[in-house]
Enzyme design. Structure first.
Site, PDB file in Angstrom:
ATOM      1  CE1 TYR A  37     -16.185 -56.060 -56.178  1.00 30.33           C
ATOM      2  CE2 TYR A  37     -14.760 -55.035 -57.805  1.00 30.33           C
ATOM      3  CZ  TYR A  37     -15.183 -55.171 -56.500  1.00 30.33           C
ATOM      4  OH  TYR A  37     -14.596 -54.428 -55.505  1.00 30.33           O
ATOM      5  N   GLY A  38     -16.536 -60.510 -61.509  1.00 29.96           N
ATOM      6  CA  GLY A  38     -17.311 -61.247 -62.503  1.00 29.96           C
ATOM      7  C   GLY A  38     -16.477 -62.121 -63.419  1.00 29.96           C
ATOM      8  CB  VAL A  40     -13.546 -61.985 -68.520  1.00 34.05           C
ATOM      9  CG1 VAL A  40     -13.282 -61.200 -69.801  1.00 34.05           C
ATOM     10  CG2 VAL A  40     -13.394 -61.079 -67.302  1.00 34.05           C
ATOM     11  CG  ASP A 145      -5.286 -54.816 -57.965  1.00 34.56           C
ATOM     12  OD1 ASP A 145      -4.304 -55.171 -57.280  1.00 34.56           O
ATOM     13  OD2 ASP A 145      -6.212 -55.579 -58.255  1.00 34.56           O
TER      14      ASP A 145
END
Length: 492
Positions: A37-38, A40, A145
């Site tokens: 989601y993004g 780092v 995960d």
């Protein structure tokens, strides 16, 4: 290399810090890569001098998943789980401040060094990982995960679990979850089958991760992920390609992780007592490996910087020659390295090769929404959902989405359905390799090889479409019969 020694160890961001703009509290140093989601970034906390990782997530991303990740990290306090310090809203981004692990992920280290890990190194990484899983499972949390890409190492060699974007919470009233979430090649059979699963689903993924660290990639990585999803529940548990290269203890450890029946699968606590883990060496044995990987990373960054500078110089020259008619293209993102590779038959040497299916399909697969689950959490929840409606397996939606994305990217450059391409492009008498037997290819001429390569993608699409049609043909009569029964019950 780590930044300067912290003045005092950061435990949590103060209320005062959280009311300021993030730029007042942190100096952002560089981009580390992409997470769930993004993006780092590496940053330094000005007050303490401590280096942290900041995940910047666009607000239009799946906010529910982001909040879930923050919530799970907030609740965790273990040296084997990445720490959470606080979060900010900045313009259209959410900044999540986390513990920084300077050596990166285990998969990054494998790629940077072009070598797999030795047994001793694997045992040491697994010991810390199991302690992290034992902690999470004790807290009734499932990571969902587990893979080498989500096991981070700090510069001292301590392994920590990261990337909780798909992690789930087990409550006392819900012994098993029923959502298919994770990364296809690492998924436990019960997760794929959607029959409900608990914490030991992470143990299966850990067994696959053990093979990944030893061989450079998980089992089935060379085949289409949709086929893998059908094979994992039906085939016997995977093993090493060359079991004779590995000790009995390591082989037995992996065997205990990869038990298809989750009721018979070992727990994290039990595996910590396994001889392979009990005999693990201290984290100091990972320092040489980490130093080598970090040196390689620094060297590559310098090379990339030089290339960028050369490109800039060349662009300036071209602009002058073309009288400002040339439009300069953007430079490539300096995110996480995406090179993939296969292992040679020798020991731990990776041979880099071009882009493969593995590269585009090892990302995390988040398929089912937990919306219904979260709503049920607020009230009473049945242990085993018994809804009469048989739904289409949710992983099929994932592949529909994948196909849709490929179409948007111009994947079908022939401007026709690959499933409708003439069979002359790939005659039915073509021999299909079985179990990796490609020896017959040596006898083909170059043109025939080139023709096979060109036809491979359409052939794959056609096979998948045929599989989908067979699935629909079997499913529809069942749905029709169910509808008929419902109508009779309503009339009753």
């Amino acid at each position: 290399m780590e930044h300067s020694v912290p003045k005092n160890k950061l435990k949590k961001l103060s209320e005062d810090s959280l009311t300021k703009q993030p730029e007042e509290v942190f100096d952002v140093l560089e981009k580390l890569g992409e997470g769930s989601y993004g993006s780092v970034f590496k940053a330094i906390h000005k007050e303490s001098g401590q280096v942290v990782a900041i995940k910047q997530v666009p607000v239009e991303s799946d906010l529910q998943e982001i909040i879930k990740e923050i919530s799970i990290m907030q609740q965790c306090d273990s040296p084997y789980v990445v720490k959470y310090y606080g979060s900010y809203f900045k313009n259209t981004d959410l900044w999540i401040v986390m513990e920084y692990c300077g050596a990166g992920s285990v998969s990054d280290i494998i790629r940077l060094r072009n070598k797999t890990l030795t047994e001793d190194e694997i045992a040491t990484v697994l010991k810390s990982t199991l302690k992290g899983l034992e902690y999470l499972h004790f807290m009734r949390k499932i990571h969902r995960d587990i893979k080498a890409g989500n096991i981070l190492l700090n510069t001292e060699g301590h392994a920590k679990l990261a990337d909780f974007g798909v992690a789930g919470q087990l409550t006392d009233t819900m012994a098993k979850r029923n959502t298919v979430i994770g990364t296809p090649f690492w998924m436990a059979p019960e997760v794929i089958q959607e029959i409900g699963y608990n914490c030991v689903a992470d143990i299966w993924s850990l067994g696959i991760t053990s093979i990944e660290m030893a061989e450079g990639k998980p089992p089935y990585a060379d085949i289409h992920p949709m086929r893998a999803i059908f094979m994992i529940p039906t085939n016997p548990p995977p093993t090493f390609r060359k079991p004779e290269h590995w000790s009995d203890d390591f082989t037995d450890f992996v065997k205990k992780c990869l038990v298809k029946n989750p009721e018979q699968r070992a727990t994290a606590t039990q595996l910590l007592q396994h001889p392979f883990i009990v005999g693990a060496k201290p984290v100091s044995i990972l320092r040489d490996l980490i130093t080598e990987a970090m040196d390689m990373k620094a060297k590559r960054q310098q090379e990339q910087q030089r290339e960028l500078e050369e490109d800039d110089e060349n662009s300036e020259e071209e602009v002058e020659v073309d009288s400002h008619t040339m439009v300069k293209s953007g430079s490539e993102s300096a995110g996480t390295m995406r090179a993939t590779g296969t292992m040679s038959d020798g020991a731990q040497t990776m041979i880099e090769h071009g882009s493969t299916m593995l590269e585009s399909n090892l990302g995390t697969m988040v398929i089912n929404s937990d919306d219904e689950e979260e709503e049920e959490d607020l009230g009473s929840m049945r242990r085993n959902p018994t809804s009469q409606q048989i739904q289409r397996p949710s992983f099929m939606d994932y592949f529909d989405k994948q196909d849709s994305n490929k179409a948007q990217e111009g994947f079908n450059h022939n401007q026709q359905d690959p499933c409708l391409i003439s069979k002359t492009a790939f005659p039915d008498n073509w021999k299909v390799p079985q179990d990796g037997d490609f020896d017959f290819l040596k006898n083909l001429d170059f043109e025939e090889l080139q023709m096979r390569l060109t036809a491979l993608d359409p052939m794959m699409e056609r096979e998948i479409e045929e599989l989908r049609q067979r699935y629909t043909a079997k499913r529809q009569p069942i749905l029709d019969a169910m509808d008929a029964k419902k109508r009779r019950q309503q009339n009753f």
